[in-house]
Scaffold this motif. Structure first.
Motif, PDB file in Angstrom:
ATOM      1  N   ALA A  61      -4.653  -0.641 -16.408  1.00 56.54           N
ATOM      2  CA  ALA A  61      -3.851   0.570 -16.310  1.00 56.54           C
ATOM      3  C   ALA A  61      -2.401   0.273 -15.938  1.00 56.54           C
ATOM      4  O   ALA A  61      -1.478   0.906 -16.457  1.00 56.54           O
ATOM      5  CB  ALA A  61      -4.449   1.520 -15.273  1.00 56.54           C
ATOM      6  N   GLU A  62      -2.199  -0.704 -15.047  1.00 58.99           N
ATOM      7  CA  GLU A  62      -0.850  -0.958 -14.558  1.00 58.99           C
ATOM      8  C   GLU A  62      -0.746  -2.398 -14.049  1.00 58.99           C
ATOM      9  O   GLU A  62      -1.709  -2.952 -13.534  1.00 58.99           O
ATOM     10  CB  GLU A  62      -0.542   0.006 -13.409  1.00 58.99           C
ATOM     11  CG  GLU A  62       0.851  -0.087 -12.860  1.00 58.99           C
ATOM     12  CD  GLU A  62       1.084   0.952 -11.767  1.00 58.99           C
ATOM     13  OE1 GLU A  62       2.070   1.696 -11.900  1.00 58.99           O
ATOM     14  OE2 GLU A  62       0.295   1.023 -10.809  1.00 58.99           O
ATOM     15  N   THR A  67       1.963  -4.972 -11.725  1.00 55.81           N
ATOM     16  CA  THR A  67       3.082  -4.896 -10.783  1.00 55.81           C
ATOM     17  C   THR A  67       3.492  -6.282 -10.321  1.00 55.81           C
ATOM     18  O   THR A  67       2.644  -7.134 -10.064  1.00 55.81           O
ATOM     19  CB  THR A  67       2.677  -4.054  -9.546  1.00 55.81           C
ATOM     20  OG1 THR A  67       2.289  -2.755  -9.971  1.00 55.81           O
ATOM     21  CG2 THR A  67       3.799  -3.956  -8.537  1.00 55.81           C
ATOM     22  N   SER A  73       6.873  -2.238 -11.595  1.00 54.54           N
ATOM     23  CA  SER A  73       5.569  -1.805 -12.107  1.00 54.54           C
ATOM     24  C   SER A  73       5.717  -1.278 -13.517  1.00 54.54           C
ATOM     25  O   SER A  73       6.687  -0.574 -13.820  1.00 54.54           O
ATOM     26  CB  SER A  73       4.981  -0.689 -11.228  1.00 54.54           C
ATOM     27  OG  SER A  73       4.593  -1.200  -9.987  1.00 54.54           O
ATOM     28  N   ASN A  74       4.762  -1.636 -14.345  1.00 46.50           N
ATOM     29  CA  ASN A  74       4.721  -1.115 -15.705  1.00 46.50           C
ATOM     30  C   ASN A  74       3.305  -0.680 -16.028  1.00 46.50           C
ATOM     31  O   ASN A  74       2.350  -1.392 -15.742  1.00 46.50           O
ATOM     32  CB  ASN A  74       5.154  -2.171 -16.728  1.00 46.50           C
ATOM     33  CG  ASN A  74       6.608  -2.560 -16.601  1.00 46.50           C
ATOM     34  OD1 ASN A  74       6.939  -3.718 -16.484  1.00 46.50           O
ATOM     35  ND2 ASN A  74       7.513  -1.594 -16.595  1.00 46.50           N
ATOM     36  N   THR A  75       3.202   0.499 -16.636  1.00 45.92           N
ATOM     37  CA  THR A  75       1.912   0.938 -17.156  1.00 45.92           C
ATOM     38  C   THR A  75       1.621   0.130 -18.423  1.00 45.92           C
ATOM     39  O   THR A  75       2.513  -0.537 -18.960  1.00 45.92           O
ATOM     40  CB  THR A  75       1.941   2.432 -17.508  1.00 45.92           C
ATOM     41  OG1 THR A  75       2.886   2.626 -18.576  1.00 45.92           O
ATOM     42  CG2 THR A  75       2.300   3.288 -16.299  1.00 45.92           C
ATOM     43  N   VAL A  76       0.414   0.208 -18.915  1.00 47.61           N
ATOM     44  CA  VAL A  76       0.075  -0.472 -20.160  1.00 47.61           C
ATOM     45  C   VAL A  76       0.951   0.042 -21.292  1.00 47.61           C
ATOM     46  O   VAL A  76       1.446  -0.743 -22.106  1.00 47.61           O
ATOM     47  CB  VAL A  76      -1.424  -0.298 -20.491  1.00 47.61           C
ATOM     48  CG1 VAL A  76      -1.739  -0.785 -21.885  1.00 47.61           C
ATOM     49  CG2 VAL A  76      -2.271  -1.045 -19.464  1.00 47.61           C
ATOM     50  N   GLN A 105       4.021   1.241 -21.115  1.00 49.01           N
ATOM     51  CA  GLN A 105       5.351   0.654 -20.965  1.00 49.01           C
ATOM     52  C   GLN A 105       5.355  -0.817 -21.381  1.00 49.01           C
ATOM     53  O   GLN A 105       6.306  -1.284 -22.011  1.00 49.01           O
ATOM     54  CB  GLN A 105       5.830   0.780 -19.518  1.00 49.01           C
ATOM     55  CG  GLN A 105       6.145   2.201 -19.115  1.00 49.01           C
ATOM     56  CD  GLN A 105       6.360   2.333 -17.612  1.00 49.01           C
ATOM     57  OE1 GLN A 105       5.707   1.673 -16.812  1.00 49.01           O
ATOM     58  NE2 GLN A 105       7.288   3.202 -17.238  1.00 49.01           N
ATOM     59  N   ARG A 163      -4.003  -3.490 -11.932  1.00 50.73           N
ATOM     60  CA  ARG A 163      -4.840  -2.349 -11.557  1.00 50.73           C
ATOM     61  C   ARG A 163      -5.664  -1.926 -12.771  1.00 50.73           C
ATOM     62  O   ARG A 163      -5.123  -1.700 -13.860  1.00 50.73           O
ATOM     63  CB  ARG A 163      -3.980  -1.176 -11.079  1.00 50.73           C
ATOM     64  CG  ARG A 163      -4.793  -0.019 -10.505  1.00 50.73           C
ATOM     65  CD  ARG A 163      -3.896   0.976  -9.798  1.00 50.73           C
ATOM     66  NE  ARG A 163      -2.941   1.591 -10.687  1.00 50.73           N
ATOM     67  CZ  ARG A 163      -3.159   2.731 -11.360  1.00 50.73           C
ATOM     68  NH1 ARG A 163      -4.306   3.365 -11.233  1.00 50.73           N
ATOM     69  NH2 ARG A 163      -2.230   3.221 -12.146  1.00 50.73           N
ATOM     70  N   GLU A 210     -11.559   2.430  -9.368  1.00 51.09           N
ATOM     71  CA  GLU A 210     -10.378   1.600  -9.560  1.00 51.09           C
ATOM     72  C   GLU A 210     -10.615   0.236  -8.926  1.00 51.09           C
ATOM     73  O   GLU A 210     -11.217   0.131  -7.853  1.00 51.09           O
ATOM     74  CB  GLU A 210      -9.184   2.285  -8.901  1.00 51.09           C
ATOM     75  CG  GLU A 210      -7.890   1.555  -9.073  1.00 51.09           C
ATOM     76  CD  GLU A 210      -6.714   2.312  -8.488  1.00 51.09           C
ATOM     77  OE1 GLU A 210      -6.048   1.732  -7.622  1.00 51.09           O
ATOM     78  OE2 GLU A 210      -6.482   3.462  -8.888  1.00 51.09           O
ATOM     79  N   THR A 270      -8.482  -3.642  -8.226  1.00 50.22           N
ATOM     80  CA  THR A 270      -7.215  -4.360  -8.316  1.00 50.22           C
ATOM     81  C   THR A 270      -7.500  -5.857  -8.210  1.00 50.22           C
ATOM     82  O   THR A 270      -8.481  -6.272  -7.605  1.00 50.22           O
ATOM     83  CB  THR A 270      -6.222  -3.960  -7.214  1.00 50.22           C
ATOM     84  OG1 THR A 270      -6.800  -4.213  -5.948  1.00 50.22           O
ATOM     85  CG2 THR A 270      -5.826  -2.515  -7.336  1.00 50.22           C
TER      86      THR A 270
END
Length: 164
Positions: free
Chosen positions: A89-90, A92, A101-104, A106, A145, A154, A156
């Protein structure tokens, strides 16, 4: 500039192919498989002492900091194993100086436009983190994440590294 990224993607593809054929099967322990001399690191998540490890629930990510003959700074990563039902999902980068941080989504956009940050290119074959010179030698953590939307869980995974 775009020519450099095309060369980088070709080199990364070759490295991923070599890594996928050269990596052995990890043992099921809570210790990190850390090969600092080669610049390639693999790790599994830290599990609570009370729970018994379930091999199908492990996360295995390989981080490759091997120097590349390209312009700029980067490291590559490959998600080798995920628990069933989970998706990235993300991602960092977190240090004392900054947090990126980048989402998938992004990361996919960065894979298309070559922007700094986490990237996933093509059909997911290539993934990594491109960063400016000012981040070189910065110590921090890479944090992945994962989300299981079906049961709203979730997970990590994180690894401490120094950016080369």
């Amino acid at each position: 500039m775009m020519k450099n990224y095309k060369s980088m993607y070709l080199i990364i593809a070759l490295m991923l192919l070599l890594m996928s054929t050269a990596c052995g099967t990890p043992t099921n322990t809570n210790t990190a498989a850390n090969q600092e001399d080669s610049g390639i690191e693999a790790d599994t998540p830290h599990e609570d002492q009370d729970s018994s490890p379930d091999p199908s629930e492990e996360i295995l990510i390989v981080i490759d900091q091997t120097p590349k003959p390209i312009e700029g700074n980067s490291f590559d990563f490959v998600v080798k194993q995920l628990p069933t039902g989970y998706a990235l999902a993300e991602i960092t980068w977190k240090s004392d100086q900054r947090e990126i941080s980048n989402t998938v989504q992004q990361a996919i956009e960065h894979g298309q436009n070559g922007e700094d940050g986490f990237y996933i290119s093509g059909n997911g074959q290539f993934s990594g983190f491109i960063y400016p010179d000012e981040l070189k030698n910065e110590e921090g953590q890479v944090i992945f994440r994962f989300i299981n939307e079906e049961d709203d869980q979730e997970l990590t995974w994180e690894k401490s590294i120094t950016l080369n």
